[in-house]
Design a protein around this motif. Structure first.
Motif, PDB file in Angstrom:
ATOM      1  N   VAL A 106       0.849  -1.187   0.000  1.00 28.66           N
ATOM      2  CA  VAL A 106       0.000   0.000   0.000  1.00 28.66           C
ATOM      3  C   VAL A 106       0.889   1.242   0.000  1.00 28.66           C
ATOM      4  CG1 VAL A 106      -1.961  -1.077   1.172  1.00 28.66           C
ATOM      5  CG2 VAL A 106      -0.167  -0.007   2.518  1.00 28.66           C
ATOM      6  N   VAL A 107       0.356   2.346  -0.508  1.00 28.75           N
ATOM      7  CA  VAL A 107       1.078   3.615  -0.489  1.00 28.75           C
ATOM      8  C   VAL A 107       0.531   4.442   0.657  1.00 28.75           C
ATOM      9  CG1 VAL A 107       1.614   5.731  -1.741  1.00 28.75           C
ATOM     10  CG2 VAL A 107       1.471   3.557  -2.969  1.00 28.75           C
ATOM     11  N   LYS A 108       1.445   4.920   1.491  1.00 24.30           N
ATOM     12  CA  LYS A 108       1.066   5.788   2.604  1.00 24.30           C
ATOM     13  C   LYS A 108       1.628   7.178   2.347  1.00 24.30           C
ATOM     14  CE  LYS A 108       0.701   2.167   6.016  1.00 24.30           C
ATOM     15  NZ  LYS A 108       1.077   1.718   7.354  1.00 24.30           N
ATOM     16  N   PHE A 109       0.914   8.186   2.845  1.00 23.07           N
ATOM     17  CA  PHE A 109       1.360   9.570   2.706  1.00 23.07           C
ATOM     18  C   PHE A 109       1.447  10.194   4.081  1.00 23.07           C
ATOM     19  CE2 PHE A 109       0.396  14.135   2.364  1.00 23.07           C
ATOM     20  CZ  PHE A 109       1.456  14.529   1.571  1.00 23.07           C
ATOM     21  N   ARG A 110       2.590  10.821   4.366  1.00 24.52           N
ATOM     22  CA  ARG A 110       2.768  11.556   5.609  1.00 24.52           C
ATOM     23  C   ARG A 110       3.019  13.015   5.244  1.00 24.52           C
ATOM     24  NH1 ARG A 110       7.195   9.208   7.738  1.00 24.52           N
ATOM     25  NH2 ARG A 110       8.495  11.006   7.368  1.00 24.52           N
ATOM     26  N   PRO A 111       2.112  13.923   5.618  1.00 19.15           N
ATOM     27  CA  PRO A 111       2.274  15.327   5.235  1.00 19.15           C
ATOM     28  C   PRO A 111       3.477  15.962   5.914  1.00 19.15           C
ATOM     29  CG  PRO A 111       0.400  15.070   6.715  1.00 19.15           C
ATOM     30  CD  PRO A 111       0.905  13.698   6.411  1.00 19.15           C
ATOM     31  N   GLY A 112       4.110  16.911   5.196  1.00 20.99           N
ATOM     32  CA  GLY A 112       5.237  17.657   5.729  1.00 20.99           C
ATOM     33  C   GLY A 112       4.756  18.843   6.555  1.00 20.99           C
ATOM     34  N   LYS A 113       5.695  19.491   7.220  1.00 24.86           N
ATOM     35  CA  LYS A 113       5.379  20.604   8.116  1.00 24.86           C
ATOM     36  C   LYS A 113       4.656  21.744   7.404  1.00 24.86           C
ATOM     37  CE  LYS A 113       7.443  23.792  11.479  1.00 24.86           C
ATOM     38  NZ  LYS A 113       6.175  24.291  11.808  1.00 24.86           N
ATOM     39  N   LEU A 114       5.154  22.150   6.228  1.00 29.97           N
ATOM     40  CA  LEU A 114       4.526  23.266   5.521  1.00 29.97           C
ATOM     41  C   LEU A 114       3.075  22.965   5.154  1.00 29.97           C
ATOM     42  CD1 LEU A 114       7.439  24.387   3.163  1.00 29.97           C
ATOM     43  CD2 LEU A 114       6.713  25.419   5.313  1.00 29.97           C
ATOM     44  N   LEU A 115       2.809  21.739   4.719  1.00 32.68           N
ATOM     45  CA  LEU A 115       1.436  21.352   4.373  1.00 32.68           C
ATOM     46  C   LEU A 115       0.568  21.306   5.622  1.00 32.68           C
ATOM     47  CD1 LEU A 115      -0.630  20.465   2.283  1.00 32.68           C
ATOM     48  CD2 LEU A 115       0.203  18.128   2.547  1.00 32.68           C
ATOM     49  N   LYS A 116       1.088  20.749   6.704  1.00 30.76           N
ATOM     50  CA  LYS A 116       0.331  20.690   7.959  1.00 30.76           C
ATOM     51  C   LYS A 116      -0.041  22.092   8.422  1.00 30.76           C
ATOM     52  CE  LYS A 116       2.328  16.528  10.005  1.00 30.76           C
ATOM     53  NZ  LYS A 116       3.181  16.056  11.110  1.00 30.76           N
ATOM     54  N   ASP A 117       0.941  23.000   8.387  1.00 28.54           N
ATOM     55  CA  ASP A 117       0.705  24.374   8.829  1.00 28.54           C
ATOM     56  C   ASP A 117      -0.304  25.093   7.926  1.00 28.54           C
ATOM     57  OD1 ASP A 117       2.486  23.913  10.882  1.00 28.54           O
ATOM     58  OD2 ASP A 117       4.134  25.034   9.960  1.00 28.54           O
ATOM     59  N   ALA A 118      -0.249  24.825   6.629  1.00 28.79           N
ATOM     60  CA  ALA A 118      -1.160  25.484   5.689  1.00 28.79           C
ATOM     61  C   ALA A 118      -2.604  25.025   5.896  1.00 28.79           C
ATOM     62  CB  ALA A 118      -0.726  25.189   4.249  1.00 28.79           C
ATOM     63  N   VAL A 119      -2.792  23.785   6.285  1.00 25.95           N
ATOM     64  CA  VAL A 119      -4.130  23.223   6.454  1.00 25.95           C
ATOM     65  C   VAL A 119      -4.773  23.650   7.768  1.00 25.95           C
ATOM     66  CG1 VAL A 119      -5.412  21.050   6.673  1.00 25.95           C
ATOM     67  CG2 VAL A 119      -3.668  21.281   4.934  1.00 25.95           C
ATOM     68  N   LYS A 120      -3.966  23.962   8.766  1.00 28.74           N
ATOM     69  CA  LYS A 120      -4.493  24.347  10.103  1.00 28.74           C
ATOM     70  C   LYS A 120      -5.392  25.546  10.014  1.00 28.74           C
ATOM     71  CE  LYS A 120      -0.992  22.492  13.113  1.00 28.74           C
ATOM     72  NZ  LYS A 120      -0.032  22.759  14.135  1.00 28.74           N
TER      73      LYS A 120
END
Length: 105
Positions: free
Chosen positions: A91-105
């Motif tokens: 399976v393919v898993k995705f772990r978001p990076g810091k910039l993406l996490k911060d942008a989504v908050k």
């Protein structure tokens, strides 16, 4: 809306189709939709090839795609309750990076 097997007929809330993504890329990059679609397809092909060959792709700030092995396990048929063997798979898993996490908050 014209019916197309590759895109949903009714747009669900929060769902962006590939065609809509192509339009956004074309607008932001100032290019034709055809060029934007080619670029997106090249990107997707490259991500797929990298995951098949190397098993991991990191886009700094955006996130990491990684191929993981899911072990064989026992499940249940929801209709009969009978136990079934679910085979191992990748399976393919995705772990978001810091910039993406911060942008989504």
């Amino acid at each position: 809306m014209r019916r197309n097997n590759h895109f949903p007929v009714f747009k669900e809330e929060g769902l962006m189709t590939k065609a809509e993504l192509v339009v956004k890329i074309a607008e932001k990059a100032g290019m034709t939709k055809a060029d934007a679609e080619r670029c997106l397809n090249y990107f997707l092909d490259t991500v797929e090839e990298t995951l098949v060959d190397e098993g991991k792709l990191t886009l700094t700030g955006f996130g990491t795609f990684q191929v993981d092995e899911r072990k064989e396990r026992v499940g249940r048929n929801p209709r009969t309750g009978e136990e079934i063997k679910i085979p191992a798979c990748k399976v393919v898993k995705f772990r978001p990076g810091k910039l993406l996490k911060d942008a989504v908050k």
